[in-house]
Design a protein around this motif. Structure first.
Motif, short mmCIF file in Angstrom:
data_model
loop_
_atom_site.label_atom_id
_atom_site.label_comp_id
_atom_site.label_asym_id
_atom_site.label_seq_id
_atom_site.Cartn_x
_atom_site.Cartn_y
_atom_site.Cartn_z
N ILE A 1 0.84 -1.20 0.00
CA ILE A 1 0.00 0.00 0.00
C ILE A 1 0.87 1.25 0.00
CG2 ILE A 1 -1.64 1.32 1.39
CD1 ILE A 1 -2.91 -1.30 2.22
N PHE A 2 1.92 1.27 0.80
CA PHE A 2 2.80 2.43 0.86
C PHE A 2 3.76 2.49 -0.33
CE2 PHE A 2 1.64 1.51 5.25
CZ PHE A 2 1.20 2.75 5.68
N ALA A 3 3.89 1.39 -1.06
CA ALA A 3 4.80 1.37 -2.20
C ALA A 3 4.12 1.73 -3.51
CB ALA A 3 5.45 -0.02 -2.33
N LEU A 4 2.81 1.91 -3.52
CA LEU A 4 2.12 2.24 -4.77
C LEU A 4 2.59 3.58 -5.29
CD1 LEU A 4 -1.52 1.06 -3.97
CD2 LEU A 4 0.17 -0.07 -5.42
N LYS A 5 2.83 3.64 -6.59
CA LYS A 5 3.34 4.87 -7.20
C LYS A 5 2.30 5.97 -7.21
CE LYS A 5 5.98 6.40 -11.23
NZ LYS A 5 6.50 6.01 -12.56
N SER B 1 8.05 12.91 1.37
CA SER B 1 9.05 13.06 0.31
C SER B 1 9.73 11.72 0.01
CB SER B 1 10.10 14.09 0.72
OG SER B 1 10.75 13.69 1.93
N MET B 2 8.93 10.66 -0.07
CA MET B 2 9.48 9.34 -0.34
C MET B 2 9.97 9.28 -1.79
SD MET B 2 7.70 5.57 0.05
CE MET B 2 7.41 5.87 1.79
N ALA C 1 10.61 1.52 -4.98
CA ALA C 1 11.03 0.33 -5.74
C ALA C 1 11.46 -0.79 -4.79
CB ALA C 1 12.17 0.70 -6.69
N ASN C 2 12.20 -0.45 -3.75
CA ASN C 2 12.62 -1.46 -2.78
C ASN C 2 11.44 -2.05 -2.03
OD1 ASN C 2 15.32 -1.02 -3.45
ND2 ASN C 2 15.57 0.57 -1.91
N ALA D 1 7.24 -4.79 -11.76
CA ALA D 1 7.00 -3.35 -11.63
C ALA D 1 8.13 -2.64 -10.90
CB ALA D 1 5.68 -3.11 -10.90
N CYS D 2 8.89 -3.38 -10.10
CA CYS D 2 10.00 -2.77 -9.37
C CYS D 2 11.05 -2.20 -10.31
CB CYS D 2 10.61 -3.80 -8.42
SG CYS D 2 12.17 -3.30 -7.66
N LYS D 3 11.28 -2.88 -11.43
CA LYS D 3 12.30 -2.43 -12.37
C LYS D 3 11.94 -1.09 -12.99
CE LYS D 3 14.91 -3.96 -16.42
NZ LYS D 3 15.09 -5.04 -17.44
#
Length: 259
Positions: free
Chosen positions: A98-102, A108-109, A115-116, A191-193
């Motif tokens: 959830i916190f990694a969604l673009k 200021s992430m 990606a990590n 998607a990480c790439k």
């Protein structure tokens, strides 16, 4: 845009997989009674990971939980552990994803941190899917072994009535849920790439060339640039020393004497 779509689709597919794993673990129809060649059809039995149930033809259903842990088979307990581990990893992966969604900005992430986090959640989903598939497959193998053993005993006349159990609906739900979690985890890893910035992906390191004419002298650790005003003041090839006397001393001071 494609990276965002891949990430969101991976999140949705993984969510369905984790939800399916929770549903399969809680279901009571992991094994159902095989009614083929069974003369007693008034009672239908089915079992789950946590309790066994009996349903009568009148519609009355009675379930009894397993009050023991050590009394259960080791493989049965291993299936429980695999399903629980898969659910825990899947929930942690959803929380991280959830916190990694673009499309979601938190402070200021940077994109590198997202990606990590995306890669971490993808690995969690993959492991959760493998745990679910492995647990369901182990339980299915137990059912197949017990089914054929019961069939052999029945044909040999060892027992008049032998209850045989076959695959329940929870097994198919668990297989599908594990596959969805596995596919969702792979999509998150892909998607990480795309989330890695270009400048960090192809970051070149420049090196400043050191001076080729730097000379080092022994003594007080002075570094010369190699281009002094008077090149004759330093000793080198092409310069001759003044003649010396027999005792090794020079008869007169020379311009080549320097410290």
């Amino acid at each position: 845009m494609s990276t965002t779509i891949c990430q969101v689709m991976g999140f949705l597919v993984s969510s369905l997989g984790v939800g399916g794993s929770i549903m399969a673990t809680a279901m009571d129809t992991w094994s159902t009674q095989d009614l083929y060649d069974n003369p007693v059809t008034a009672v239908f039995q089915y079992q789950g990971l946590w309790r066994s149930c009996v349903r009568q033809s009148s519609g009355f259903t009675e379930c009894r939980p397993y009050f023991t842990i050590l009394g259960l088979p080791a493989m049965f307990q291993a299936v429980r552990a695999l399903m629980i581990v898969g659910i825990v990893l899947g929930l942690l992966g959803l929380f991280v994803c959830i916190f990694a969604l673009k499309c979601i900005r938190i402070g200021s992430m940077e994109d590198t941190a997202k990606a990590n986090m995306t890669l971490t959640s993808g690995i969690m989903f993959i492991v959760a899917g493998l745990c679910a598939i492995t647990g369901v497959s182990v339980f299915a193998n137990m059912l197949v072994t017990n089914f054929w053993m019961s069939t052999t005993n029945m044909y040999q006349g060892m027992q008049n009535v032998q209850n045989r159990y076959t695959f329940g609906s929870a097994l198919f739900v668990g297989w599908v849920a594990g596959g969805l979690a596995l596919v969702g985890g792979i999509m998150m890893c892909l998607a990480c790439k795309g989330l890695i910035p270009e400048e960090s992906r192809y970051k070149a390191v420049s090196y400043n060339a050191s001076g080729r004419n730097i000379s080092y002298r022994t003594g007080p650790y002075k570094v010369g640039s190699g281009y002094e005003a008077d090149p004759k003041t330093r000793k080198g090839v092409g310069y001759e020393e003044a003649p010396r006397s027999e005792d090794g001393r020079r008869p007169y001071p020379s311009k080549y004497d320097y410290v």
